[in-house]
Design an enzyme around this catalytic site. Structure first.
Site, PDB file in Angstrom:
ATOM      1  N   ASP A   1       0.307  -1.057  -0.075  1.00  0.00           N
ATOM      2  CA  ASP A   1      -0.375   0.216  -0.205  1.00  0.00           C
ATOM      3  C   ASP A   1       1.080   1.365   0.252  1.00  0.00           C
ATOM      4  O   ASP A   1       1.269   2.138   1.028  1.00  0.00           O
ATOM      5  CB  ASP A   1      -0.634  -0.425   1.059  1.00  0.00           C
ATOM      6  CG  ASP A   1      -1.971   1.339   1.116  1.00  0.00           C
ATOM      7  OD1 ASP A   1      -2.077   1.859   0.161  1.00  0.00           O
ATOM      8  OD2 ASP A   1      -2.461   1.538   2.121  1.00  0.00           O
TER       9      ASP A   1
ATOM     10  N   GLN B   1      -2.859  -5.772   5.866  1.00  0.00           N
ATOM     11  CA  GLN B   1      -2.809  -5.170   7.249  1.00  0.00           C
ATOM     12  C   GLN B   1      -3.596  -5.158   7.850  1.00  0.00           C
ATOM     13  O   GLN B   1      -4.277  -4.864   8.087  1.00  0.00           O
ATOM     14  CB  GLN B   1      -2.830  -2.852   6.537  1.00  0.00           C
ATOM     15  CG  GLN B   1      -1.591  -3.194   5.341  1.00  0.00           C
ATOM     16  CD  GLN B   1      -2.772  -1.884   4.155  1.00  0.00           C
ATOM     17  OE1 GLN B   1      -3.794  -1.695   4.125  1.00  0.00           O
ATOM     18  NE2 GLN B   1      -2.217   0.116   4.358  1.00  0.00           N
TER      19      GLN B   1
ATOM     20  N   ASP C   1       0.091   8.521  10.754  1.00  0.00           N
ATOM     21  CA  ASP C   1      -0.567   7.832   9.481  1.00  0.00           C
ATOM     22  C   ASP C   1      -2.542   6.978  10.868  1.00  0.00           C
ATOM     23  O   ASP C   1      -2.322   6.226  11.237  1.00  0.00           O
ATOM     24  CB  ASP C   1       0.134   7.094   8.863  1.00  0.00           C
ATOM     25  CG  ASP C   1      -0.486   5.820   8.193  1.00  0.00           C
ATOM     26  OD1 ASP C   1      -1.467   6.977   6.709  1.00  0.00           O
ATOM     27  OD2 ASP C   1      -1.362   4.000   7.589  1.00  0.00           O
TER      28      ASP C   1
ATOM     29  N   GLU D   1      -2.376  12.789  11.069  1.00  0.00           N
ATOM     30  CA  GLU D   1      -3.595  12.522   9.950  1.00  0.00           C
ATOM     31  C   GLU D   1      -5.035  12.193  10.263  1.00  0.00           C
ATOM     32  O   GLU D   1      -5.341  11.148   9.951  1.00  0.00           O
ATOM     33  CB  GLU D   1      -2.706  11.275   8.535  1.00  0.00           C
ATOM     34  CG  GLU D   1      -3.561  11.486   7.659  1.00  0.00           C
ATOM     35  CD  GLU D   1      -3.843  10.122   6.808  1.00  0.00           C
ATOM     36  OE1 GLU D   1      -4.186  10.398   5.841  1.00  0.00           O
ATOM     37  OE2 GLU D   1      -3.645   9.094   7.599  1.00  0.00           O
TER      38      GLU D   1
ATOM     39  N   HIS E   1      -1.104  12.422  -1.967  1.00  0.00           N
ATOM     40  CA  HIS E   1      -0.307  11.063  -2.582  1.00  0.00           C
ATOM     41  C   HIS E   1      -1.797  10.600  -2.559  1.00  0.00           C
ATOM     42  O   HIS E   1      -1.860   8.978  -3.076  1.00  0.00           O
ATOM     43  CB  HIS E   1       0.623  10.197  -1.340  1.00  0.00           C
ATOM     44  CG  HIS E   1       0.239  10.010  -0.039  1.00  0.00           C
ATOM     45  ND1 HIS E   1       0.172  10.743   0.371  1.00  0.00           N
ATOM     46  CD2 HIS E   1      -0.144   8.710  -0.118  1.00  0.00           C
ATOM     47  CE1 HIS E   1      -0.353   9.941   2.600  1.00  0.00           C
ATOM     48  NE2 HIS E   1      -0.610   9.058   1.689  1.00  0.00           N
TER      49      HIS E   1
HETATM   50  C1  GLC Z   1      -3.132   6.334   5.635  1.00  0.00           C
HETATM   51  C2  GLC Z   1      -2.382   7.055   3.948  1.00  0.00           C
HETATM   52  C3  GLC Z   1      -3.126   6.482   3.108  1.00  0.00           C
HETATM   53  C4  GLC Z   1      -2.461   4.702   3.642  1.00  0.00           C
HETATM   54  C5  GLC Z   1      -3.640   4.196   4.603  1.00  0.00           C
HETATM   55  C6  GLC Z   1      -3.756   3.110   5.253  1.00  0.00           C
HETATM   56  O1  GLC Z   1      -4.231   6.670   4.827  1.00  0.00           O
HETATM   57  O2  GLC Z   1      -2.351   8.972   3.427  1.00  0.00           O
HETATM   58  O3  GLC Z   1      -2.412   6.667   1.947  1.00  0.00           O
HETATM   59  O4  GLC Z   1      -3.348   3.707   2.248  1.00  0.00           O
HETATM   60  O5  GLC Z   1      -3.441   5.382   5.357  1.00  0.00           O
HETATM   61  O6  GLC Z   1      -1.740   3.396   6.026  1.00  0.00           O
END
Ligand code: GLC
Length: 634
Positions: free
Chosen positions: A119, A230, A262, A304, A371
């Site tokens: 990812d 994940q 994140d 985030e 991104h």
């Molecule tokens: C965050 C990242 C994204 C990723 C997700 C899972 O949102 O910005 O790119 O897919 O986390 O880790």
């Protein structure tokens, strides 16, 4: 807990936070004294392992805790591989970045992550090892040192909600080790997972449907909110929190200045909830903040939180008990794109009035592209006042930005289209969304200029706000979409790769040519940052307010600081607009550096102006007539 070795500095910082930290920890972990002792010892070990050079930085920033609010901070986000191949390669490009004005560098995930199941690096299999193809931990430390020399701060992702299925803990869990299974969410059957699914929304409904995955080796079901590889970590287990905080501090000790937390809203799960933004998440963030203030006060936490505004601001915490230092201004980002598509600034005005009313200490990271995809998290309650409904409006936005709408030159692609909910999101680079690609395809040079003007204005918008503006790599040279991802089996299912292409250094070289597209974008952005540095109205303590333009196509705002005021006007319309100024008088046009006597201002479609003035330069407000629109001459 062994305090005998503590020095005065560590002890002083620890005791400043002990009461609150212990109380929060005890509440989350049911007074688990052993876990707490382990946690505190771990903090001291991390402090001991920190280099003297970094400790100096800690002391410096401890004495100036608001250093990151300064307007000299300007960010840039990049993928090491796409930008320069390796970490050493990035180091060689620091002059290029300094030339743009960059003082904050966000390196996208670079820790070990299985090829094809990463990812984009967001599935970490070892938090202490750099991906081999990118370099080594020593390279990273070297880069951090070089950045420090240049006064550039380094930001790194801390992917904390989940590990890769290849992480050692996951491997042990798969082998049946119950202690390691308890670091994740394992279930013998589907009853509980199905119960969770009742209330847990999906992050990737198309590319990774469902929140759980069957793990055949363990004969159990495991929680996987994002991709199936994940595995969600269980932060209700103190061992997870202790070890993950340890990993975070390890990265801080490599010289990282900003830790990007994140997907932080997801880190606590509870049956019967949507498993996002639960109150325990705030406690964990607060403890992590205190852990940093004790071990490495130079380090910032960037949350985030890609959520509705009501969920975002609580992550700042309160003045007495702060959480994240910085948060993404996600709603402003998607509201800006909405405004581009609709040419109607009413929602933007509403959104900005909310941002302007927040305490000035709340520092946002402002951006127009990153991104990830653009999710349409708009204020639909507000839009419904104008009878704009969520599902058809999202459809309009997506049609507009994928170029389906008549006259649209945008070339975006959908992301995770969920026809059931009508909830697709959007991908594409800023330049391609602004119409550069479509205009080139049409061979229409004037339209290319128009698209660049718009792209520039969107950047100016984020430079005109307080907080940290961040440029997404390539946007400074108007990089276009990378269609080649369609041919890559590992990428083609994820349209976010459309805007994750390789940096084209041949094109980038043109940034020195004033008349090239690259040169126009690059110099415009560099100039915006120079202006920010030069004029005090861009101070983080300036008072921001809306400015009446009498046009729903022109957004106006002011920044007032001392005896100066900046009037910033942005024309989102497709036609020329004339704005009658509230006060006639003398203004300094910051882009041309010329003083002018002005009563009104005329703006081209997609253009902006920054005007600086002073109280004693202005006449009393004149009676006003409405802004007028005149047709654009072909
Ligand atoms: C965050 C990242 C994204 C990723 C997700 C899972 O949102 O910005 O790119 O897919 O986390 O880790």
């Amino acid at each position: 807990m062994d305090q005998s070795k503590w020095n005065a500095e560590f002890a002083g910082r620890f005791f400043r936070h002990e009461r609150e930290m212990k109380w929060l920890y005890a509440e989350l972990y049911h007074n688990d004294q052993r876990a707490w002792d382990y946690f505190v010892d771990m903090l001291f070990s991390a402090y001991q392992a920190r280099s003297e050079e970094l400790k100096e930085m800690d002391r410096l920033r401890d004495g100036d805790p608001e250093w990151y609010r300064q307007r000299s901070l300007m960010g840039y986000q990049l993928y090491v591989k796409s930008f320069a191949g390796t970490i050493r390669g990035v180091e060689k490009k620091l002059d290029y970045l300094s030339g743009l004005g960059v003082t904050y560098l966000h390196l996208m995930p670079l820790l070990e992550s299985p090829e094809g199941r990463s990812d984009g690096g967001y599935a970490v299999s070892d938090y202490r090892k750099v991906q081999e193809e990118l370099g080594t931990m020593e390279d990273l430390e070297h880069l951090a040192g070089e950045c420090r020399e240049r006064g550039m701060s380094l930001c790194l992702d801390f992917v904390m909600n989940h590990t890769s299925e290849d992480h050692e803990w996951a491997r042990r869990a798969r082998d049946g080790d119950r202690a390691y299974q308890s670091r994740y969410f394992f279930y013998d059957g589907w009853d509980i997972p199905n119960a969770y699914e009742q209330t847990m929304p999906q992050v990737f409904p198309t590319t990774a449907p469902g929140n759980f995955t069957w793990c055949p080796e363990a004969g159990k079901v495991v929680m996987t909110t994002f991709y199936s590889y994940q595995w969600d970590l269980n932060y209700a287990n103190p061992v997870v929190f202790n070890d993950m905080t340890d990993n975070m501090l390890f990265l801080c000790n490599r010289g990282i200045d900003i830790i990007r937390l994140d997907a932080v809203p997801y880190i606590w799960k509870a049956l019967g909830t949507n498993c996002r933004n639960l109150k325990q998440v705030y406690s964990l963030v607060r403890i992590m903040r205190m852990a940093c203030e004790i071990v490495c006060p130079a380090v910032l936490l960037l949350g985030e939180v890609v959520m509705d505004p009501v969920w975002v601001t609580p992550y700042f915490g309160t003045q007495d008990r702060p959480g994240c230092h910085m948060l993404y201004n996600v709603t402003t980002m998607c509201t800006l794109w909405h405004t581009v598509a609709t040419t109607d600034v009413r929602l933007l005005r509403h959104q900005m009035s909310r941002v302007f009313s927040l305490p000035r200490q709340n520092t946002f990271l402002n951006y127009i592209r990153c991104h990830d995809d653009i999710g349409w998290g708009l204020d639909y309650g507000f839009l419904s006042c104008f009878n704009w409904q969520e599902v058809p409006h999202k459809r309009y936005l997506n049609d507009y930005f994928t170029g389906k709408w008549p006259g649209s030159l945008s070339r975006g692609e959908l992301y995770n289209d969920d026809p059931r909910l009508g909830d697709a999101r959007l991908c594409g680079t800023a330049a391609s969304l602004c119409g550069v690609t479509g205009a080139k395809e049409a061979g229409d040079e004037a339209a290319v200029e128009g698209a660049l003007t718009l792209d520039r204005m969107l950047h100016a918008f984020i430079f005109g706000l307080s907080g940290l503006p961040v440029i997404y790599y390539g946007d400074e040279i108007a990089a276009e979409n990378d269609d080649s991802y369609h041919d890559d089996p590992a990428k083609k299912a994820d349209s976010r790769y459309l805007h994750r292409g390789d940096m084209d250094w041949e094109k980038a070289k043109l940034h020195k040519k004033a008349r090239s597209i690259e040169g126009k974008m690059f110099s415009a952005i560099r100039r915006m940052q120079e202006i920010r540095n030069e004029y005090d109205v861009f101070s983080p303590d300036a008072v921001l307010d809306l400015y009446e333009t009498r046009s729903d196509r022109v957004f106006g705002m002011t920044r007032a600081y001392g005896d100066r005021t900046l009037v910033a006007l942005y024309n989102f319309g497709r036609e020329n607009e004339t704005v009658v100024l509230k006060n006639a008088g003398k203004y300094l046009d910051l882009s041309t550096d010329r003083e002018k006597e002005l009563k009104k201002v005329r703006l081209l479609p997609g253009d902006y102006i920054w005007l600086l003035t002073r109280e004693d330069w202005l006449e009393a407000p004149a009676p006003r007539s409405d802004a007028s629109t005149d047709a654009v001459k072909p």
